[in-house]
Design an enzyme around this catalytic site. Structure first.
Site, PDB file in Angstrom:
ATOM      1  N   LYS A  64      34.773 -17.619   0.315  1.00 35.12           N
ATOM      2  CA  LYS A  64      35.204 -18.897  -0.257  1.00 35.12           C
ATOM      3  C   LYS A  64      34.082 -19.528  -1.067  1.00 35.12           C
ATOM      4  O   LYS A  64      32.976 -19.695  -0.571  1.00 35.12           O
ATOM      5  CB  LYS A  64      35.645 -19.843   0.854  1.00 35.12           C
ATOM      6  CG  LYS A  64      36.194 -21.158   0.351  1.00 35.12           C
ATOM      7  CD  LYS A  64      37.473 -21.513   1.057  1.00 35.12           C
ATOM      8  CE  LYS A  64      38.100 -22.770   0.526  1.00 35.12           C
ATOM      9  NZ  LYS A  64      38.715 -22.620  -0.778  1.00 35.12           N
TER      10      LYS A  64
ATOM     11  N   ALA B  92      25.829 -16.059  -4.135  1.00 36.20           N
ATOM     12  CA  ALA B  92      25.941 -16.320  -5.584  1.00 36.20           C
ATOM     13  C   ALA B  92      24.571 -16.579  -6.189  1.00 36.20           C
ATOM     14  O   ALA B  92      24.258 -16.070  -7.278  1.00 36.20           O
ATOM     15  CB  ALA B  92      26.880 -17.490  -5.840  1.00 36.20           C
TER      16      ALA B  92
ATOM     17  N   GLY C 261      27.309 -19.378   3.043  1.00 37.93           N
ATOM     18  CA  GLY C 261      26.974 -17.974   2.805  1.00 37.93           C
ATOM     19  C   GLY C 261      27.322 -17.519   1.401  1.00 37.93           C
ATOM     20  O   GLY C 261      26.574 -16.753   0.778  1.00 37.93           O
ATOM     21  N   CYS C 262      28.446 -17.984   0.890  1.00 34.54           N
ATOM     22  CA  CYS C 262      28.892 -17.576  -0.447  1.00 34.54           C
ATOM     23  C   CYS C 262      28.021 -18.182  -1.529  1.00 34.54           C
ATOM     24  O   CYS C 262      27.787 -17.559  -2.573  1.00 34.54           O
ATOM     25  CB  CYS C 262      30.363 -17.928  -0.642  1.00 34.54           C
ATOM     26  SG  CYS C 262      31.414 -17.051   0.541  1.00 34.54           S
ATOM     27  N   THR C 263      27.508 -19.376  -1.287  1.00 32.62           N
ATOM     28  CA  THR C 263      26.589 -20.006  -2.229  1.00 32.62           C
ATOM     29  C   THR C 263      25.250 -19.268  -2.230  1.00 32.62           C
ATOM     30  O   THR C 263      24.688 -18.997  -3.293  1.00 32.62           O
ATOM     31  CB  THR C 263      26.413 -21.499  -1.894  1.00 32.62           C
ATOM     32  OG1 THR C 263      27.683 -22.140  -2.065  1.00 32.62           O
ATOM     33  CG2 THR C 263      25.384 -22.157  -2.778  1.00 32.62           C
TER      34      THR C 263
END
Length: 183
Positions: free
Chosen positions: A62, A72, A67-69
């Site tokens: 998401k 990225a 974690g996704c940030t």
């Protein structure tokens, strides 16, 4: 050194790709999705990107989550390294295109595109759907990274909910492929 890298990549693939339906040597499902880079949307087609060289396709749960940030940011910090190795980089989640437009600028730092798969069709075609829904109850993909060779075959897969090794491992796989395919 090459043997060590190849061995490490093979061991990592065998130990982590067990949950992914698309395995090394199999053909990656082609797809066309709306994507965003630098805050602007466009149409991304895997088969077109493969004409330029290998593609690193990473699924993440998401946009704008911790974690996704982190992931990225790490991919953005290494976008030039992927490009120098001849690879196209694209992230993919079940978020909508408006979210991806925002995420592409703020967290991907205008360095690489992220695709929107709100109906999770591509996520399902790669069998990348997380077994349990996200905190909100939404359907989300697992954190899985694939390296796809220009012939459309998966040459590396890595699955781990922690984002830290995805960049290092996929970049090593791309570089290994490039070294093996130099004219």
């Amino acid at each position: 050194m090459k043997r060590l890298l190849a061995g490490a990549l093979s061991c990592a693939l065998l130990s982590t790709a067990a949950g992914a339906a698309v395995k090394e040597g199999e053909t990656a499902p082609d797809f066309t999705l709306q994507a965003a880079v630098g805050g602007k949307s466009f149409t991304f087609q895997l088969s077109e990107a493969l004409k330029k060289g290998p593609v690193v396709l990473y699924f993440y749960p998401k946009s704008f989550t911790r974690g996704c940030t982190i992931e990225a940011h790490d991919f953005a910090d290494n976008a030039e390294n992927f490009a120098a190795a001849g690879a196209t980089l694209i992230g993919l989640s079940a978020d909508n295109i408006d979210t991806q437009i925002d995420f592409s600028s703020k967290e991907c730092r205008d360095k690489f595109p992220v695709a929107a798969d709100p109906d999770a069709a591509v996520i399902r075609s790669y069998d990348a759907l997380r077994a349990s829904p996200g905190r909100s109850g939404a359907v989300v993909p697992d954190r899985i990274s694939f390296v796809i060779a220009p012939d459309g075959k998966i040459i590396y897969a890595y699955q781990d909910r922690a984002p830290e090794k995805h960049i290092e491992n996929t970049l090593a796989a791309v570089r290994h492929w490039r070294d093996e395919h130099k004219p």
